[in-house]
Design an enzyme around this catalytic site. Sequence first.
Site, short mmCIF file in Angstrom:
data_model
loop_
_atom_site.label_atom_id
_atom_site.label_comp_id
_atom_site.label_asym_id
_atom_site.label_seq_id
_atom_site.Cartn_x
_atom_site.Cartn_y
_atom_site.Cartn_z
N ARG A 6 0.78 -1.13 -0.04
CA ARG A 6 0.05 -0.01 0.09
C ARG A 6 0.88 1.21 -0.01
O ARG A 6 0.50 2.22 0.61
CB ARG A 6 -1.12 0.13 1.25
CG ARG A 6 -2.11 -1.06 1.34
CD ARG A 6 -2.95 -0.80 0.02
NE ARG A 6 -4.29 -1.59 0.19
CZ ARG A 6 -4.30 -2.98 -0.04
NH1 ARG A 6 -3.21 -3.56 -0.52
NH2 ARG A 6 -5.44 -3.75 0.21
N SER A 49 -10.53 -0.26 2.85
CA SER A 49 -9.87 -0.51 4.04
C SER A 49 -9.57 0.85 4.78
O SER A 49 -8.63 1.76 3.75
CB SER A 49 -8.84 -1.12 4.11
OG SER A 49 -8.91 -2.48 3.54
N GLU A 53 -4.87 4.30 5.96
CA GLU A 53 -4.50 4.17 4.48
C GLU A 53 -5.03 5.15 3.79
O GLU A 53 -4.40 5.35 2.62
CB GLU A 53 -5.20 2.68 4.14
CG GLU A 53 -4.64 2.09 2.85
CD GLU A 53 -5.63 1.28 2.10
OE1 GLU A 53 -6.18 1.67 1.14
OE2 GLU A 53 -5.75 0.07 2.44
#
Length: 338
Positions: free
Chosen positions: A162, A237, A333
């Site tokens: 990520r 997420s 995130e």
Amino acid sequence: MNIQENISLKSYNTFGIDVKARFFVEITGLVQLQKVLELKAYPKKIIISGGSNMLLTTDVDALVIHINLKGITLVDQDEDTAEIKVMAGENWHELVMWSLEQGYGGLENLSLIPGNVGTTPIQNIGAYGVELKDVFVSCAAMDIKTGELEGFDKEACKFGYRDSIFKNEAKDKYIITSVNLKLTKKEHALHTGYGSIENELKDKGIVHPTLKDVSDAVIAIRKSKLPDPREIGNSGSFFKNPIISKKTFDKFIRRHPDAPFYEIDENKYKIPAGWLIEQCGFKGKRYGDAGIHQKQALVLVNYGNATGKEILELAKKIQDVVNKTYKIKIEPEVNIIK
Ligand code: EPU
């Protein structure tokens, strides 16, 4: 050039946060983008593409540039592979569906991820054992200061979990305008090892899955766990899965022997943040219109009229409780715009 004023951004972010942009412009061409970047009257500029990985917490007192560059072209091919160039404003899932229609392999595990192509390298999107970097060749990005286009190959992007250069050294310096991907035309490398994909295929009695079978399985799994942003506002997420050292991990697993984990290497372990959050009792909880999804604790949701600040407060509370309970820090995130 049509610069609009006081435009609601509700339909431009998948969280469905209703804040206003002081100025707003829609970009459909590269030259137009260069001209907008040159405008001295708007010193503050913010880029929105699919709006699927951001949390807007206040009205945006800036020029919001909405990237709507479109087009998919085949730039190179041989017997086994095809390289395509995809403009940043193409919808990611529609691209995945298009690739399957062509018989191209590589994107099937990344089905149904919300957002547009241009933002996929920023956080190196990933799901079910595949990451963007596995099919990525290069991207073109416009320098916000000079308006010049630069190329970034895979190495230059410094992809991680990520993560990429666009979240670090190159943060806020570039606008990604297109992405080149290399897909397979035959002998596709199917990634069906991820537990839930295997089970989904088994349940359907599929022994030799096609690309479409894998994509269908991923879609079914995602639909069963993740909320559809068109129905309930969310950004996928909200947190990254924390990566901890062996020392911290050893202590953690001794106390919580049933916790799921992935070993990254001998000194790094990844713990699913969803598990930590669920154990802290947050799963399915609702505070006004802000909440934690019932089926996946990693996903924060807007049931209608939550403000960005309310979602952010909830996120902070979760981080706090997880840290106090497990001595593990979890980080967002999504990109938080303050
Ligand atoms: N878990 C819980 N409770 C929860 C959620 C998860 O206990 O509420 C446990 C599960 O039981 C499982 C483990 O956590 O043991 C992992 O869960 P899952 O397979 O659902 O994956 P994840 O780690 O929670 C990551 C990605 C997702 C991606 C899935 C599948 C991140 C931050 N998220 O989630 O990505 O779809 O793996 O590959 O890495 C996204 O980025 O928006 C996203 C949805």
